[in-house]
Design a protein around this motif. Sequence first.
Motif, PDB file in Angstrom:
ATOM      1  N   THR A  47      58.393  10.613  25.968  1.00 46.35           N
ATOM      2  CA  THR A  47      58.040  11.540  25.026  1.00 46.35           C
ATOM      3  C   THR A  47      58.388  12.840  25.675  1.00 46.35           C
ATOM      4  N   ALA A  48      58.687  13.881  24.524  1.00 48.31           N
ATOM      5  CA  ALA A  48      59.038  15.157  25.114  1.00 48.31           C
ATOM      6  C   ALA A  48      57.914  15.708  26.171  1.00 48.31           C
ATOM      7  N   ALA A  49      56.803  15.728  26.121  1.00 45.79           N
ATOM      8  CA  ALA A  49      56.122  16.218  27.019  1.00 45.79           C
ATOM      9  C   ALA A  49      55.996  15.511  28.293  1.00 45.79           C
ATOM     10  N   GLN A  50      56.376  14.451  28.518  1.00 45.58           N
ATOM     11  CA  GLN A  50      56.515  13.377  29.765  1.00 45.58           C
ATOM     12  C   GLN A  50      57.628  13.527  30.329  1.00 45.58           C
ATOM     13  N   PRO A  51      58.003  13.773  31.342  1.00 53.18           N
ATOM     14  CA  PRO A  51      59.458  13.832  31.876  1.00 53.18           C
ATOM     15  C   PRO A  51      59.904  12.549  32.111  1.00 53.18           C
ATOM     16  N   PRO A  52      61.309  12.425  32.124  1.00 51.83           N
ATOM     17  CA  PRO A  52      61.738  10.941  32.286  1.00 51.83           C
ATOM     18  C   PRO A  52      61.434  10.296  33.650  1.00 51.83           C
ATOM     19  N   ARG A  53      61.343   9.079  33.774  1.00 49.42           N
ATOM     20  CA  ARG A  53      61.018   8.513  35.046  1.00 49.42           C
ATOM     21  C   ARG A  53      62.230   8.029  35.471  1.00 49.42           C
ATOM     22  N   VAL A  54      62.737   8.341  36.912  1.00 48.85           N
ATOM     23  CA  VAL A  54      63.950   7.768  37.460  1.00 48.85           C
ATOM     24  C   VAL A  54      63.680   6.323  37.654  1.00 48.85           C
ATOM     25  N   LEU A  55      64.812   5.502  37.363  1.00 49.83           N
ATOM     26  CA  LEU A  55      64.624   3.899  37.481  1.00 49.83           C
ATOM     27  C   LEU A  55      65.513   3.621  38.756  1.00 49.83           C
ATOM     28  N   GLY A  56      66.516   4.265  38.844  1.00 46.84           N
ATOM     29  CA  GLY A  56      67.151   3.725  40.220  1.00 46.84           C
ATOM     30  C   GLY A  56      68.553   4.577  40.096  1.00 46.84           C
ATOM     31  N   LEU A  57      69.367   3.888  41.089  1.00 47.79           N
ATOM     32  CA  LEU A  57      70.709   4.909  41.315  1.00 47.79           C
ATOM     33  C   LEU A  57      72.144   3.544  40.832  1.00 47.79           C
ATOM     34  N   VAL A  58      73.043   4.063  40.376  1.00 49.40           N
ATOM     35  CA  VAL A  58      74.065   3.533  40.169  1.00 49.40           C
ATOM     36  C   VAL A  58      74.970   3.805  41.273  1.00 49.40           C
ATOM     37  N   ALA A  59      75.218   2.633  42.117  1.00 46.90           N
ATOM     38  CA  ALA A  59      76.046   2.731  43.301  1.00 46.90           C
ATOM     39  C   ALA A  59      77.421   1.886  43.267  1.00 46.90           C
ATOM     40  N   GLU A  60      78.632   2.472  43.702  1.00 51.69           N
ATOM     41  CA  GLU A  60      79.859   1.888  43.618  1.00 51.69           C
ATOM     42  C   GLU A  60      80.062   1.232  44.994  1.00 51.69           C
ATOM     43  N   VAL A  61      80.307  -0.090  44.980  1.00 49.60           N
ATOM     44  CA  VAL A  61      80.646  -0.745  46.513  1.00 49.60           C
ATOM     45  C   VAL A  61      81.977  -1.563  46.091  1.00 49.60           C
ATOM     46  N   THR A  62      82.261  -2.365  46.942  1.00 49.57           N
ATOM     47  CA  THR A  62      83.778  -3.063  47.081  1.00 49.57           C
ATOM     48  C   THR A  62      84.171  -3.372  45.661  1.00 49.57           C
ATOM     49  N   THR A  63      85.303  -3.395  45.797  1.00 50.59           N
ATOM     50  CA  THR A  63      86.319  -3.603  44.556  1.00 50.59           C
ATOM     51  C   THR A  63      85.788  -2.662  43.533  1.00 50.59           C
ATOM     52  N   ARG A  64      85.257  -1.547  43.437  1.00 45.12           N
ATOM     53  CA  ARG A  64      84.917  -0.708  42.476  1.00 45.12           C
ATOM     54  C   ARG A  64      83.848  -1.290  41.647  1.00 45.12           C
ATOM     55  N   ARG A  65      82.819  -2.201  42.128  1.00 46.81           N
ATOM     56  CA  ARG A  65      81.949  -2.744  41.418  1.00 46.81           C
ATOM     57  C   ARG A  65      80.907  -1.590  41.424  1.00 46.81           C
ATOM     58  N   ARG A  66      80.232  -1.692  40.388  1.00 44.61           N
ATOM     59  CA  ARG A  66      78.784  -0.797  40.329  1.00 44.61           C
ATOM     60  C   ARG A  66      77.588  -1.822  40.300  1.00 44.61           C
ATOM     61  N   ILE A  67      76.760  -1.346  41.044  1.00 43.53           N
ATOM     62  CA  ILE A  67      75.274  -2.151  41.068  1.00 43.53           C
ATOM     63  C   ILE A  67      74.299  -1.297  40.920  1.00 43.53           C
ATOM     64  N   PHE A  68      73.339  -1.693  40.668  1.00 48.49           N
ATOM     65  CA  PHE A  68      71.892  -1.129  40.451  1.00 48.49           C
ATOM     66  C   PHE A  68      70.976  -1.048  41.502  1.00 48.49           C
ATOM     67  N   VAL A  69      70.617   0.032  42.266  1.00 44.65           N
ATOM     68  CA  VAL A  69      69.669   0.122  43.223  1.00 44.65           C
ATOM     69  C   VAL A  69      68.485   0.723  42.715  1.00 44.65           C
ATOM     70  N   PRO A  70      67.439  -0.201  42.610  1.00 42.85           N
ATOM     71  CA  PRO A  70      66.266   0.508  42.177  1.00 42.85           C
ATOM     72  C   PRO A  70      65.567   1.532  43.029  1.00 42.85           C
ATOM     73  N   MET A  71      64.709   2.393  42.530  1.00 40.03           N
ATOM     74  CA  MET A  71      64.228   3.545  43.176  1.00 40.03           C
ATOM     75  C   MET A  71      63.207   3.089  44.388  1.00 40.03           C
ATOM     76  N   THR A  72      62.723   1.648  44.097  1.00 41.44           N
ATOM     77  CA  THR A  72      61.829   1.025  44.998  1.00 41.44           C
ATOM     78  C   THR A  72      62.443   0.455  46.264  1.00 41.44           C
ATOM     79  N   ARG A 122      55.608   6.629  45.148  1.00 37.78           N
ATOM     80  CA  ARG A 122      57.078   6.417  45.359  1.00 37.78           C
ATOM     81  C   ARG A 122      57.921   6.948  44.023  1.00 37.78           C
ATOM     82  N   ASP A 123      57.249   7.129  43.017  1.00 39.48           N
ATOM     83  CA  ASP A 123      58.158   7.604  41.768  1.00 39.48           C
ATOM     84  C   ASP A 123      58.737   8.704  41.914  1.00 39.48           C
ATOM     85  N   TRP A 124      59.900   8.989  41.356  1.00 40.23           N
ATOM     86  CA  TRP A 124      60.731  10.142  40.963  1.00 40.23           C
ATOM     87  C   TRP A 124      60.687  10.265  39.557  1.00 40.23           C
ATOM     88  N   TYR A 125      60.879  11.544  39.239  1.00 45.05           N
ATOM     89  CA  TYR A 125      60.959  11.882  37.722  1.00 45.05           C
ATOM     90  C   TYR A 125      61.873  12.994  37.564  1.00 45.05           C
TER      91      TYR A 125
END
Length: 470
Positions: free
Chosen positions: A68-93, A154-157
Amino acid sequence: MSAPSGARRGRSPPGPDAAETTEDHVGGSGMSATPSRVFISHLSAAAVFDPVGDQVGRLRDVVVALRTAAQPPRVLGLVAEVTTRRRIFVPMTRVTSVETGEVITTGLVNMRRFEQRPTETLVLGDMLDRRVTLVETGEQVTVLDVAMSTGRGRDWYVSKLFVQKGGSGSALRRRRGETLTVDWNAVTGFERPEEQQGAANLLATFEQLRPADLANVLHNLSAKRRVEVAAALDDDRLADVLEELPEDDQVEILGQLREERAADVLEAMDPDDAADLISELPEETAERLLDLMEPDEAEDVRRLLTYSDDTAGGMMTTEPIVLEPDATIAEALALVRNPDLSPALASQVYVCRPPTETPTGKYLGTVHFQRLLRDPPFTLVGAVVDTDLQPLRPDTALADVTSFLAAYNMVAAPVVDEDDHLLGAVTVDDVLDHLLPEDWREGAVDGEPAGVGAAGAVLAIPPRGRRRAP
């Protein structure tokens, strides 16, 4: 790195300081001295490390969930680029430290390919350059940067937005408006789709990327955003990026450009890449674009379209380095130094009778780069030409071209017609492009690099076909 069971899925614009640090520990997670606030554009291309200090990839984006507008977005994780230009998801946990320039993880990440879900938003890909509204004044502003902060545990927003008043896109570059940092709940408008979103700040964030890496960024954007970002690139940069994109993306982007600009971009591409792209277009569209191109450029492309795609003629470039026999080694080295040449094309010079534009006069032989370095600069290239290796014919099949390069340890080979006129040169990168699967640029599929089997061997894939010239 190992993938845990149940894993989820398979340079910056002007702004505020990148990070604000704190000495507090965050929820006992080991994030000691981690910045409490990080502006995300400053994390672009940051190295991602495992706990022992080995680099596992580079950060390409941050995934958040809008609420909602009053609640800041929660950061779920990062998109990292590894070998062969593949993108993977790294959870913030799985992230133990976030600082400008580096991210440290637990080392336990899933190597499956990242796929964005409908409920997720990419900060760099989707939020930069958005036009939003200040709640207090109703004034529209452009988002230049986004900051994330640590919260409880451990949450990021997403906590802050760095915004600019005034125009957007090219207008923003012409007239610098007032900039300010505001809280997330001080603006509204992220929940609404934006038809004409700019791309200046996203491109500034990825300004230093090589064309292949920028192409990977574009490929992973939404179709709408991909077209907007491509339209903001200059012709030469867009041409370089198009050459690295999958064919579907190439056709999509070219189809959204004005035909006059599409023709200019095709002219800026290497002729063989332009021919490959034009061959994927409807014949009427292809003919119109060829008519809009400069006659000399269009002639090269039309000539390439007459050859089968899996032959030397279909793969060659029509713009190798060509010199007359009375040119000097100094002249040859000056041409080799051209930074726009690929290493393969710069590896040798072709000596021909005039004219030196392809198709040339009689082909005399090749001078290899190493020979250019061994002889005095005033030596004529005609005196050091290598005539031992026979050139290829334009109808030489892909398998024979591959065997030729492998047998003689070559990275390029001349292609001549029946009258020994030089038509162009085949380079090893073009051969590899035809040996790899059509979707090799797509990155990993089901957790493996495209075209690699369980044993790690490259699969044999039939070469792509090409229509005749319209």
